[in-house]
Scaffold this motif. Structure first.
Motif, PDB file in Angstrom:
ATOM      1  N   TYR A  71      65.957  34.894   2.768  1.00  0.00           N
ATOM      2  CA  TYR A  71      66.974  34.499   3.743  1.00  0.00           C
ATOM      3  C   TYR A  71      66.867  33.000   3.991  1.00  0.00           C
ATOM      4  N   TYR A  72      67.235  32.208   2.996  1.00  0.00           N
ATOM      5  CA  TYR A  72      67.197  30.749   3.084  1.00  0.00           C
ATOM      6  C   TYR A  72      68.267  30.270   4.076  1.00  0.00           C
ATOM      7  N   ASP A  73      68.214  28.988   4.434  1.00  0.00           N
ATOM      8  CA  ASP A  73      69.086  28.478   5.490  1.00  0.00           C
ATOM      9  C   ASP A  73      70.563  28.743   5.228  1.00  0.00           C
ATOM     10  N   GLY A  74      70.992  28.604   3.968  1.00  0.00           N
ATOM     11  CA  GLY A  74      72.403  28.765   3.653  1.00  0.00           C
ATOM     12  C   GLY A  74      72.836  30.187   3.393  1.00  0.00           C
ATOM     13  N   TYR A  75      71.939  31.152   3.616  1.00  0.00           N
ATOM     14  CA  TYR A  75      72.233  32.556   3.302  1.00  0.00           C
ATOM     15  C   TYR A  75      73.498  33.042   4.013  1.00  0.00           C
ATOM     16  N   CYS A  76      73.655  32.707   5.271  1.00  0.00           N
ATOM     17  CA  CYS A  76      74.845  33.078   6.035  1.00  0.00           C
ATOM     18  C   CYS A  76      75.588  31.849   6.543  1.00  0.00           C
ATOM     19  N   LYS A  77      75.455  30.737   5.808  1.00  0.00           N
ATOM     20  CA  LYS A  77      76.154  29.497   6.126  1.00  0.00           C
ATOM     21  C   LYS A  77      76.833  29.008   4.851  1.00  0.00           C
ATOM     22  N   PHE A  78      78.007  29.550   4.531  1.00  0.00           N
ATOM     23  CA  PHE A  78      78.654  29.229   3.263  1.00  0.00           C
ATOM     24  C   PHE A  78      79.101  27.773   3.195  1.00  0.00           C
ATOM     25  N   PHE A  79      79.680  27.267   4.289  1.00  0.00           N
ATOM     26  CA  PHE A  79      80.159  25.894   4.282  1.00  0.00           C
ATOM     27  C   PHE A  79      78.979  24.916   4.229  1.00  0.00           C
ATOM     28  N   LEU A  80      79.089  23.891   3.403  1.00  0.00           N
ATOM     29  CA  LEU A  80      78.091  22.827   3.220  1.00  0.00           C
ATOM     30  C   LEU A  80      76.857  23.277   2.450  1.00  0.00           C
ATOM     31  N   TYR A  81      76.248  24.426   2.829  1.00  0.00           N
ATOM     32  CA  TYR A  81      74.922  24.763   2.308  1.00  0.00           C
ATOM     33  C   TYR A  81      74.837  26.109   1.578  1.00  0.00           C
ATOM     34  N   ALA A  98      70.272  43.053  18.615  1.00  0.00           N
ATOM     35  CA  ALA A  98      71.380  43.418  17.724  1.00  0.00           C
ATOM     36  C   ALA A  98      72.277  42.212  17.450  1.00  0.00           C
ATOM     37  N   ILE A  99      72.560  41.439  18.489  1.00  0.00           N
ATOM     38  CA  ILE A  99      73.427  40.271  18.316  1.00  0.00           C
ATOM     39  C   ILE A  99      72.746  39.213  17.457  1.00  0.00           C
ATOM     40  N   SER A 100      71.459  38.989  17.660  1.00  0.00           N
ATOM     41  CA  SER A 100      70.723  38.030  16.828  1.00  0.00           C
ATOM     42  C   SER A 100      70.744  38.440  15.367  1.00  0.00           C
ATOM     43  N   GLU A 101      70.543  39.720  15.111  1.00  0.00           N
ATOM     44  CA  GLU A 101      70.537  40.226  13.724  1.00  0.00           C
ATOM     45  C   GLU A 101      71.910  40.105  13.068  1.00  0.00           C
ATOM     46  N   ILE A 102      72.953  40.267  13.857  1.00  0.00           N
ATOM     47  CA  ILE A 102      74.314  40.150  13.332  1.00  0.00           C
ATOM     48  C   ILE A 102      74.568  38.752  12.781  1.00  0.00           C
ATOM     49  N   PHE A 103      74.144  37.725  13.513  1.00  0.00           N
ATOM     50  CA  PHE A 103      74.439  36.358  13.087  1.00  0.00           C
ATOM     51  C   PHE A 103      73.409  35.816  12.091  1.00  0.00           C
ATOM     52  N   ALA A 104      72.148  36.175  12.237  1.00  0.00           N
ATOM     53  CA  ALA A 104      71.111  35.611  11.364  1.00  0.00           C
ATOM     54  C   ALA A 104      71.207  36.143   9.946  1.00  0.00           C
ATOM     55  N   VAL A 105      71.363  37.461   9.799  1.00  0.00           N
ATOM     56  CA  VAL A 105      71.365  38.061   8.451  1.00  0.00           C
ATOM     57  C   VAL A 105      72.527  39.032   8.248  1.00  0.00           C
ATOM     58  N   SER A 106      73.479  39.050   9.168  1.00  0.00           N
ATOM     59  CA  SER A 106      74.668  39.912   9.071  1.00  0.00           C
ATOM     60  C   SER A 106      74.303  41.386   8.923  1.00  0.00           C
ATOM     61  N   ASP A 107      73.439  41.869   9.796  1.00  0.00           N
ATOM     62  CA  ASP A 107      72.932  43.235   9.720  1.00  0.00           C
ATOM     63  C   ASP A 107      74.025  44.251  10.068  1.00  0.00           C
TER      64      ASP A 107
END
Length: 377
Positions: A283-293, A123-132
């Motif tokens: 789900y590209y690298d910047g999908y949940c990384k707004f800053f920079l990418y 659950a924690i991995s899914e929260i950060f990787a794809v904001s599930d």
């Protein structure tokens, strides 16, 4: 006469020093950039409700020194935090696991009435990787809203108010029981809790826009956020500092995580979706990384790690991040939010995320990263 000229000279020196101090604020310098991704926001900044906190990190021997720079950060001016609330919920779930001898992050469980079996780690991995959203909501059932709010306030993370689950509207203040697997064949039940019903927030800007859709009907008047989650920049930055730099906080203020738990959490925060088997096209690298990418589908270089949690809903984009580049001795923290809703209508799915919001946050991150590259440390 000489006294007059001497006074003028002193005033000139003071004005020059004051001007130099303004120029020394790197955040103000970045926000005055002519880059169109930043300029289009700053030229009409009031409509975008921007709030930013940038933290320089200086290390001297065994000491860590923070220098915060703010732009319009005001806990009294409400913005919808969306999925950024998942970060403290994930942290508190790990903390609670330490208090129950029979549980750990790899324990299997499901929510009563739900057909999905999972683990706390998944659950924690899914929260950060794809904001599930579903992963987050399962942890809300585990913790309960009152416990989340009380635990955060007890640690000095304030103000904050978690009042609802994510992904669907629910006024239910009762959490559901969790069915826990003690082993392959034995289960136990963790009872749910009854939580306090939220009261309307007494803040500025909880009523936004000129209209909103309710199902298929356009309703006239501002959209009311006063019963929704509240997690301002102060609180977001405070949670991030406590996780990344626990040594800077007292025992009462810090999260009671074991070091393996904290390392697991930090790994989950920077791990990219493709590393967990998600489709890299979607789900590209910047999908949940707004800053920079956030505005590119390029791969993030291996030397750059972004430990963060984003949120995006109701036209509001927010990111709270600790950014490092081990090869180039770069590390800084950045939290920012922006509202992009040109037509003033909520729930119409007409938000300028890709045109304005994400390009602004990406460029903000890039320019501060470039500043950190050149900054003497």
């Amino acid at each position: 006469m000489r006294l007059f000229f001497f006074s003028l000279a002193i005033c000139s020196v003071l004005m020059a020093c004051s001007h130099a101090q303004v120029l020394e604020d790197p955040l103000q310098k970045v926000l005055s950039s002519e880059n169109p991704n930043i300029k289009q926001v700053m030229d009409s900044v009031d409509q975008f409700e921007v709030q930013i906190r940038y933290t320089q990190i200086n290390r001297k021997k065994d000491s860590i020194i923070f220098t915060d720079y703010d732009f319009q950060v005001d806990k009294h001016n409400y913005f919808y935090p969306a999925s950024t609330v998942k970060f403290p919920i994930a942290v508190l779930a790990l903390e609670k696991l330490n208090e129950i001898d029979t549980l750990n992050r790899n324990t299997r469980f499901y929510v009563e009435g739900d057909s999905i079996e999972t683990t706390f780690a998944k659950a924690i991995s899914e929260i950060f990787a794809v904001s599930d959203n579903h992963a987050n909501n399962r942890l809300v059932e585990f913790l309960g809203q009152d416990a989340i709010n009380n635990r955060l306030r007890d640690k000095g993370v304030d103000p904050v108010r978690i009042s609802h689950r994510l992904g669907y509207h629910s006024d239910d203040v009762t959490t559901k029981p969790l069915i826990i697997y003690l082993n392959d064949s034995t289960t136990a039940t963790l009872e749910g809790s009854t939580n306090t019903a939220p009261r309307p927030l007494q803040l500025n800007k909880t009523r936004k826009g000129t209209g909103f859709y309710e199902e298929d009907s356009l309703m006239k008047g501002p959209f009311d956020f006063s019963l929704k989650n509240y997690y301002p920049i102060d609180a977001q930055h405070g949670v991030l500092k406590r996780v990344v730099f626990p040594e800077k906080f007292s025992d009462k203020e810090k999260f009671q995580l074991t070091e393996p738990q904290r390392e697991y959490l930090l790994t989950a925060m920077h791990t990219l979706p493709k590393a967990l088997g998600y489709d890299p096209e979607e789900y590209y690298d910047g999908y949940c990384k707004f800053f920079l990418y956030g505005d590119t589908k390029e791969n993030i270089p291996g030397n750059i790690k972004i430990y963060n949690k984003v949120g995006f809903a109701y036209g509001t984009l927010t990111d709270c991040a600790y950014i490092t580049d081990a090869e180039n001795n770069v590390e800084f923290m950045l939290s920012a939010t922006i509202l992009v809703n040109k037509d003033g209508i909520f729930n119409d799915n007409q938000y300028e995320y890709d045109e304005i919001g994400i390009p602004f946050l990406a460029e903000l991150g890039r320019q501060l990263y470039d500043y950190e590259l050149k900054r003497a440390k």
